[in-house]
Each structure stands twice: as structure tokens, then as C-alpha cells.
Design a protein around this motif. Sequence first.
Motif, PDB file in Angstrom:
ATOM      1  N   THR A 199       0.866  -1.078  -0.162  1.00 27.08           N
ATOM      2  CA  THR A 199       0.261  -0.043   0.145  1.00 27.08           C
ATOM      3  C   THR A 199       0.897   1.159  -0.173  1.00 27.08           C
ATOM      4  O   THR A 199       0.270   2.307  -0.026  1.00 27.08           O
ATOM      5  N   ALA A 200       2.161   1.124   0.238  1.00 28.43           N
ATOM      6  CA  ALA A 200       3.018   2.332   0.477  1.00 28.43           C
ATOM      7  C   ALA A 200       2.945   3.206   1.484  1.00 28.43           C
ATOM      8  O   ALA A 200       3.370   4.094   1.667  1.00 28.43           O
ATOM      9  N   GLU A 201       2.112   2.456   2.563  1.00 31.33           N
ATOM     10  CA  GLU A 201       2.022   3.460   3.791  1.00 31.33           C
ATOM     11  C   GLU A 201       3.306   3.176   4.394  1.00 31.33           C
ATOM     12  O   GLU A 201       3.744   2.086   4.713  1.00 31.33           O
ATOM     13  N   LEU A 202       3.762   4.393   5.151  1.00 27.69           N
ATOM     14  CA  LEU A 202       4.792   4.320   6.081  1.00 27.69           C
ATOM     15  C   LEU A 202       4.152   4.038   7.370  1.00 27.69           C
ATOM     16  O   LEU A 202       3.385   4.696   8.100  1.00 27.69           O
ATOM     17  N   GLN A 203       4.573   2.668   7.927  1.00 26.55           N
ATOM     18  CA  GLN A 203       4.019   2.270   9.119  1.00 26.55           C
ATOM     19  C   GLN A 203       4.925   3.185  10.314  1.00 26.55           C
ATOM     20  O   GLN A 203       4.017   3.467  11.176  1.00 26.55           O
ATOM     21  N   GLY A 204       5.778   3.048  10.069  1.00 27.69           N
ATOM     22  CA  GLY A 204       6.508   4.170  11.182  1.00 27.69           C
ATOM     23  C   GLY A 204       7.979   4.328  11.124  1.00 27.69           C
ATOM     24  O   GLY A 204       8.672   3.481  10.113  1.00 27.69           O
ATOM     25  N   VAL A 205       8.570   5.014  12.203  1.00 28.33           N
ATOM     26  CA  VAL A 205       9.930   5.273  12.365  1.00 28.33           C
ATOM     27  C   VAL A 205      10.235   5.043  13.732  1.00 28.33           C
ATOM     28  O   VAL A 205       9.721   5.236  14.649  1.00 28.33           O
ATOM     29  N   ILE A 206      11.461   4.488  13.784  1.00 32.54           N
ATOM     30  CA  ILE A 206      11.965   3.959  15.261  1.00 32.54           C
ATOM     31  C   ILE A 206      13.581   4.774  15.233  1.00 32.54           C
ATOM     32  O   ILE A 206      14.302   4.376  14.333  1.00 32.54           O
ATOM     33  N   LEU A 207      13.988   5.455  16.292  1.00 34.46           N
ATOM     34  CA  LEU A 207      15.157   6.250  16.460  1.00 34.46           C
ATOM     35  C   LEU A 207      15.645   5.934  17.479  1.00 34.46           C
ATOM     36  O   LEU A 207      15.029   5.680  18.800  1.00 34.46           O
ATOM     37  N   GLY A 208      16.992   5.721  17.602  1.00 36.06           N
ATOM     38  CA  GLY A 208      17.817   5.145  18.787  1.00 36.06           C
ATOM     39  C   GLY A 208      18.483   3.954  18.664  1.00 36.06           C
ATOM     40  O   GLY A 208      18.892   3.628  17.545  1.00 36.06           O
ATOM     41  N   ALA A 255       6.742  -5.527  13.560  1.00 29.01           N
ATOM     42  CA  ALA A 255       5.975  -6.426  14.667  1.00 29.01           C
ATOM     43  C   ALA A 255       5.863  -5.136  15.884  1.00 29.01           C
ATOM     44  O   ALA A 255       4.656  -5.300  16.440  1.00 29.01           O
ATOM     45  N   ILE A 256       6.604  -4.547  16.108  1.00 29.13           N
ATOM     46  CA  ILE A 256       6.377  -3.492  17.424  1.00 29.13           C
ATOM     47  C   ILE A 256       5.600  -2.622  16.929  1.00 29.13           C
ATOM     48  O   ILE A 256       4.411  -2.124  17.910  1.00 29.13           O
ATOM     49  N   PHE A 257       5.399  -2.113  15.803  1.00 28.58           N
ATOM     50  CA  PHE A 257       4.248  -1.054  15.286  1.00 28.58           C
ATOM     51  C   PHE A 257       2.919  -1.791  15.537  1.00 28.58           C
ATOM     52  O   PHE A 257       1.817  -1.111  15.677  1.00 28.58           O
ATOM     53  N   ASP A 258       2.786  -2.836  15.183  1.00 27.63           N
ATOM     54  CA  ASP A 258       1.545  -3.864  15.301  1.00 27.63           C
ATOM     55  C   ASP A 258       1.134  -4.117  16.669  1.00 27.63           C
ATOM     56  O   ASP A 258       0.022  -4.154  16.816  1.00 27.63           O
ATOM     57  N   THR A 259       1.988  -3.668  17.724  1.00 27.44           N
ATOM     58  CA  THR A 259       1.570  -4.013  19.031  1.00 27.44           C
ATOM     59  C   THR A 259       1.554  -2.862  19.928  1.00 27.44           C
ATOM     60  O   THR A 259       0.930  -2.642  20.883  1.00 27.44           O
TER      61      THR A 259
END
Lengths: 305, 305
Positions: free
Chosen positions: A88-97, A300-304
Motif C-alpha cells: 500500500t506504500a503506507e509508511l508504518q513508522g519510524v524508530i530512532l535510537g 512487529a512493534i508497530f503492530d503491538t
Amino acid sequence: MKILKDEDLCPAAVMRGAIDALETAFRAKAAGEMVSPPRHHVSFPKRGDIVFTVGGIDGERPLAGFRAYETFNGGQHSQVVAVWRADTAELQGVILGERLGQIRTGAIGGVAIRHLSAPTARTVGIVGSGAQARTQLIAAAAVRDISSARVFSRNPGNCATFAEEMQLQLGIAVEPVTSAARAVADADIVLCATSSDMPVIDASELKAGVHINTIGPKTLKGHELGLDVADMAGIIATDSPEQTRAYASPFFLSGTIHEKRMIDLAAIVAGLAAGRTSPLDTTLFCSVGLTGTEVIVASAIFDTI
Amino acid sequence: MKILKDEDLCPAAVMRGAIDALETAFRAKAAGEMVSPPRHHVSFPKRGDIVFTVGGIDGERPLAGFRAYETFNGGQHSQVVAVWRADTAELQGVILGERLGQIRTGAIGGVAIRHLSAPTARTVGIVGSGAQARTQLIAAAAVRDISSARVFSRNPGNCATFAEEMQLQLGIAVEPVTSAARAVADADIVLCATSSDMPVIDASELKAGVHINTIGPKTLKGHELGLDVADMAGIIATDSPEQTRAYASPFFLSGTIHEKRMIDLAAIVAGLAAGRTSPLDTTLFCSVGLTGTEVIVASAIFDTI
């Protein structure tokens, strides 16, 4: 779209989901449905590199993303991980650190423990008391019914802190001990997560049937476990045979009789190669950090969360 | 560390700082102190690519970072831009979304207008009414004392909305007109930001001494301006001569007498090449989007927001 930083990530809370997601990814790898190309480096003269690792899986819920990190001189380093839904080209998210990388390595260790350690494993011996040692123990507790652990570290203060924190977090007895040998004696699962260039335990200190994860140095120049442990192991596996052959300094099993018998963890997870066959099998997992797996764990983290 | 999304970015508020930062970057490019390697693509079978552009400058305040975007099928696309201080390894921040790219292209246009248009320029003619047309006009107003503008777009509704919005935002008279020729007639600065594959204006409709930015298509297969405009221009410049030679379909000036006389905007900014020399010089800027400039603009935004 989610944006997470280190303080948003509790390893114990997300570990089980991360391990399950990586299992799916290893199955995809075995089926040729994982994209995991070599790292890409861009150099900035006098400063260092930005390094990109990219990964994704196809299948029912295709994912694609990357991790970027730098090798500049400085105290604090932050990685950037981004994940898209590839359908879908959806950006699920970003994790920093920095924490995602530790959770990722822990979760890879968890997959290995689930598929290689004795199902009846109850006790853990840990050498090392840093962030990687923590996430390895959390992963072990996520896939086996662990009742107690012993930990050794060169720094007694760190060792005591580790024991106290982990006991509280996992609700199991964690005892700091005064030698690596005491930590691993009789342990069903041994977790080595040191920065040591010299072997920290002898094979003779391990019980038959033990499963070992080695997270620390694993090159000919420096390795936290010696060939005696490889000699003892009936099964030797790794998350990336390809990467063990691409180390700048050769892998510690290069040129030994063990090099050819190393099994891809993906093949074991997919049922294409045998893992442990008896309670007395000693199994050794060499964790190298399969490229692209941060993307799987982040998703997996974005899903939960 | 800052994390910004489209709704956090007001083009008019950040444009001046973005233009100033890009000037510094173009000077660094002329001095060989800009890192701006070719794009790096990673393919996901059946889905598309993730594309990385990387950029940085050395000097007193060295910066390094990247932009990542994907070519998957889907409605909403979000780019990821990250910037590090290359001397301290500090992650300055991350910008997510689509707006930074528009601000970046506007700011490149602003540098061109500052160095190529007549210092006395007061009027602007715009063809196109999308996001790129908006940031180009905002950039023009950031570097010249603009008093009025005329805009033409094929869609009268969009054209009227553009005029209303820009008039309010910039505090100048913006008039929607019914033809491209009327928009550009007598304009000191012409901004072409369409998706047209066919020339939208004739050179004969432009006044002598005009400066033109072309943002839309510029390949042999399709181009929003024709060779007649290039013929009329005393100076033709671009932000990346390298990239004009790397288009999949050749650049619209390829094989013409104009190809060799195209000047690198960086050389003009650095004073290594002459720009406009008389009020009657017609100047043409071909905006191609120098790789790595998003990083520079993002850093300037982090400094001000």
C-alpha cells in the motif's frame, strides 16, 4: 504512522511478538521471499560513513524498509529505522535510537533458543551484563519456561545490577556469581554476550545437552568462545551464513572442520534442516545479525504498540 | 532531536533560511566540499524500489544525512529525511512526509532567482498552480521585493485558489489569468511548474531581461519549455549538470548547441562563473533537484523550528 524512541520500547513487552515476526521472516528467507541485500556505505571524507541495511519480506503482508546508522566520531549514536507496507506504500513508522537493535539481536537469539534448546530447558547461565545480555535473557524467558539464571560479569557492580533488574522484570531467580564457570555450570541454556576477544568459558565447564548463543566477538582475531565449544557442539547454526563469509576479519570457524557444517537458522525454522535430535545434543548458535531483520522487528512493534 | 511532519512545516516561514543554507551548500559544492553521490536503489520484486539519496557538506559545521523514498503502488507516499552533525554524530532530527521536498525545490529556485534575476525584479508570472508553483513563488518573494504576480493554470478553480492563498500568505497582489501568455507577459520573473509534456509558453511571449525557472518536465520526450526559450536565454544554468546527463530519457537540451553552455549554479553562487551581466540578459534556470540538498534544507529547518 508511528514514531518511537528508545524510551517507548520495553524489550520485555515486545520480545514475544518480535520473535514470532522473525520466525515468519526466517521462513520467508528459506522460501526465497526475503530481500536482504548487502549493506550500502556512503563515505564522508574525514568524518565516517552512513551505512544502510535494507530488508523486506514478500507474502501475505509484504514489508520493506531500512536501517541507517553512522560511524562518525561522537558519544551518542542514533539509528533510524523505517518500515513501509510494500502493498500500500503506507509508511508504518519510524524508530530512532539504539534499543531496537538490541531487541532485534535478542529476538534472533530467541528464535534460535526456541528451535535448538531442549524444550525442557529451565536454567540459564549468562556471561556478560550489558544491554545484549539483558535482551538475550528476556528472549530466553519468552520461549522457554525459565525458572532461574546465574550471571557473571567482570564488573561485580554491573553483575549485581543486572541480577536485580532481571529478577524484577522477569519474575525469576537471578543470581550473580563470581566466575563464568559458575554461571554456566549445569545451565540448560548459556548466553555469551561479552566484548571479550578471548574465550570466556571452556567446553569442559558446560553440561551435555546445553544450548549456547554467542553474541560477542566471533572472528579469527578475537572470539568469546573457542573451538573447543564448536568441537563439542552436535549442531552449529547461524542466522546468516552469507555474513559469516563476509566479515572483514575471517569468522572464527573459517578453515576449520566446522565451517561447512554450519546450518542456516532459516532452514531449521522452515523444517528443511534438522535441529536438535536428542536431549544430549549440544547446540551452538552464532548470532551475526542478519541484515534487514530490524525492519521485521520494527514492523512487529508497530503492530503491538 | 526533532521529529517533524508535513503539518509542522510552513514553507513561507522556513524558506529564507532554506535558501541561505543552500547557498552555503552550493559554495561547498563549488569548493569540492559537498558529498552528493548517485542515488542508490534497492528492488523488492513485484513491489517497487526503496531509493536513497545521500548528501552532506564539510566545513565549519559539517552535516550528513539522507532521504529515502519508495516507488511502491499506493496513494500516500512519505519520504524519510534524517540529518546528523558529522562532527559530533548527533542526530539533529528526522522529517517525514512530502512537504520538505517541495520546500527544497522552492529553495533551489530561490537561489537561482537571487543570483540570476534582475535585482529590480518586481513582477512574477506563474504557469501551474500546484505545490511546486506555491513554493517557487514563496522563494521568489523571499529574495526579491515582489509586488505582484499573475498565475495561469488549466484548472480555473485551482488557479483561483492559488491566487487567493498566495495573496493572503505573501501580502502581494496575485491575479488569476486565463492564459499562460497573459501570466508571463511583462513579468520580470517567470516560474513554470507544470506537469506538461508540451511547451506551455512561447519565447515571443516573454520580455527581454526576464528570468525563468523551469521545474516541470525537461526531457527530450516531454518538456514544459521549448528550445525557443533556450535560444532566447543569454545564460542557462542548472543545479546539477551531472544529473542532466543521467536522466533515463535524455535532457531536453541534449544534442543542442545549449548543452555545452549550461552553467553549474554552484559556480555562479561561488563567483567562479558569470551570471547576469545586463538588465536585458534573459536567464533560464533548469531545476533538476541536486541530490543531497534535502539534507541541507532539513538541517536549516531544525535550526529555526
